[in-house]
Design a protein around this motif. Structure first.
Motif, PDB file in Angstrom:
ATOM      1  N   ASP A  12       0.818  -1.212   0.000  1.00 47.91           N
ATOM      2  CA  ASP A  12       0.000   0.000   0.000  1.00 47.91           C
ATOM      3  C   ASP A  12       0.854   1.265   0.000  1.00 47.91           C
ATOM      4  OD1 ASP A  12      -2.333  -1.460  -0.013  1.00 47.91           O
ATOM      5  OD2 ASP A  12      -2.618  -1.377   2.152  1.00 47.91           O
ATOM      6  N   ALA A  13       2.090   1.152   0.491  1.00 51.40           N
ATOM      7  CA  ALA A  13       2.977   2.315   0.569  1.00 51.40           C
ATOM      8  C   ALA A  13       3.786   2.532  -0.706  1.00 51.40           C
ATOM      9  CB  ALA A  13       3.936   2.166   1.752  1.00 51.40           C
ATOM     10  N   LEU A  14       3.705   1.600  -1.632  1.00 52.42           N
ATOM     11  CA  LEU A  14       4.444   1.715  -2.890  1.00 52.42           C
ATOM     12  C   LEU A  14       3.609   2.454  -3.941  1.00 52.42           C
ATOM     13  CD1 LEU A  14       5.985  -1.876  -3.006  1.00 52.42           C
ATOM     14  CD2 LEU A  14       7.233   0.265  -2.632  1.00 52.42           C
ATOM     15  N   PRO A  15       4.247   3.069  -4.917  1.00 52.77           N
ATOM     16  CA  PRO A  15       3.513   3.894  -5.896  1.00 52.77           C
ATOM     17  C   PRO A  15       2.707   3.121  -6.930  1.00 52.77           C
ATOM     18  CG  PRO A  15       5.858   3.917  -6.378  1.00 52.77           C
ATOM     19  CD  PRO A  15       5.705   3.234  -5.053  1.00 52.77           C
ATOM     20  N   GLN A  16       2.896   1.816  -6.993  1.00 48.09           N
ATOM     21  CA  GLN A  16       2.091   0.967  -7.880  1.00 48.09           C
ATOM     22  C   GLN A  16       2.272   1.277  -9.368  1.00 48.09           C
ATOM     23  OE1 GLN A  16       0.445  -1.663  -6.514  1.00 48.09           O
ATOM     24  NE2 GLN A  16       1.289  -0.951  -4.561  1.00 48.09           N
ATOM     25  N   THR A  17       3.448   1.746  -9.738  1.00 50.26           N
ATOM     26  CA  THR A  17       3.712   1.962 -11.163  1.00 50.26           C
ATOM     27  C   THR A  17       3.956   0.645 -11.888  1.00 50.26           C
ATOM     28  OG1 THR A  17       6.066   2.292 -10.707  1.00 50.26           O
ATOM     29  CG2 THR A  17       4.672   4.266 -10.799  1.00 50.26           C
ATOM     30  N   GLN A  18       4.281  -0.417 -11.153  1.00 47.51           N
ATOM     31  CA  GLN A  18       4.528  -1.753 -11.718  1.00 47.51           C
ATOM     32  C   GLN A  18       5.644  -1.706 -12.766  1.00 47.51           C
ATOM     33  OE1 GLN A  18       2.861  -3.626  -9.837  1.00 47.51           O
ATOM     34  NE2 GLN A  18       1.143  -2.316  -9.254  1.00 47.51           N
ATOM     35  N   CYS A  19       6.662  -0.895 -12.495  1.00 50.01           N
ATOM     36  CA  CYS A  19       7.702  -0.665 -13.497  1.00 50.01           C
ATOM     37  C   CYS A  19       8.781  -1.740 -13.516  1.00 50.01           C
ATOM     38  CB  CYS A  19       8.356   0.702 -13.269  1.00 50.01           C
ATOM     39  SG  CYS A  19       9.291   0.818 -11.720  1.00 50.01           S
TER      40      CYS A  19
END
Length: 214
Positions: A12-19
């Motif tokens: 939940d703390a990650l930006p979730q760009t899925q890069c």
């Protein structure tokens, strides 16, 4: 806090760009690796220095400078397709983790700007190099160039993206299995897995074909 609960909080703390720049296939995998003590907290360039602090607070580990091996903190980039050069190969559609690219086979593709996470995964996959990146946040970087609502939406879209890929793969497998069953029956060969759902569907299709004379 259990490992699974910690992994949820870290994700939940990650930006979730899925890069994948963290070295893992998606943000969730990176979060699980951190929770299990297999990854450091400074491997997420999109989150930048503030992202490291967020992960530090959750894990109790000291905040470290961003690891340059994983990339540098920078402004958010937006993928832009040169529509005059696009050949409609659909490779970028498959590569986009949040389905931010739309288009059809052999037809022009375009990026839905608000949905693009700037993951850059569409860049190397394009066979005609018609995708470029533009800075859309000026001097703002990391979490200053992104927001929690954007991250939440990206996570939802990535979840849907994975579900869609699995559904498409399952449907394709079912079609191939059903076709194989039909061909086996028409050839008078033993039908493998005769008790399976696919076999029953194939049998029904074969009966219908015989009745219609096709």
């Amino acid at each position: 806090m259990s490992t699974a609960t910690l992994a949820d909080a870290l994700n939940d703390a990650l930006p979730q760009t899925q890069c994948t720049r963290c070295g893992y296939p998606d943000c969730r995998s990176y979060a699980e690796a951190i929770a299990q003590g297999e990854a450091n907290i400074n491997q997420c360039p999109p989150g930048g220095a503030e992202g490291v602090v967020r992960l530090s607070q959750l894990t109790g580990r000291p905040a470290l400078p961003l690891n340059p091996v994983n990339g540098n903190e920078g402004p958010r980039q937006l993928a832009v397709i040169d529509e005059a050069w696009c050949i409609g190969c659909t490779l970028c559609l498959k590569a986009c983790p949040v389905d931010a690219i739309v288009g059809g086979s052999k037809r022009m593709h375009t990026v839905i700007d608000p949905l693009c996470t700037g993951c850059e995964l569409c860049i190397p996959i394009c066979p005609v190099d018609c995708i470029s990146l533009v800075n859309v946040t000026g001097e703002a970087t990391g979490w200053q160039a992104w927001s929690q609502p954007q991250a939440d939406e990206a996570k939802e879209r990535y979840t849907f993206h994975r579900q869609r890929l699995k559904r498409d793969a399952d449907e394709r497998s079912a079609r191939l299995a059903a076709r194989a069953q039909v061909l086996a029956q028409e050839a008078g060969l033993p039908v493998p897995g005769a008790d399976s759902k696919e076999s029953r569907i194939a049998a029904a299709m074969a009966r219908a074909r015989r009745r219609s004379g096709t």
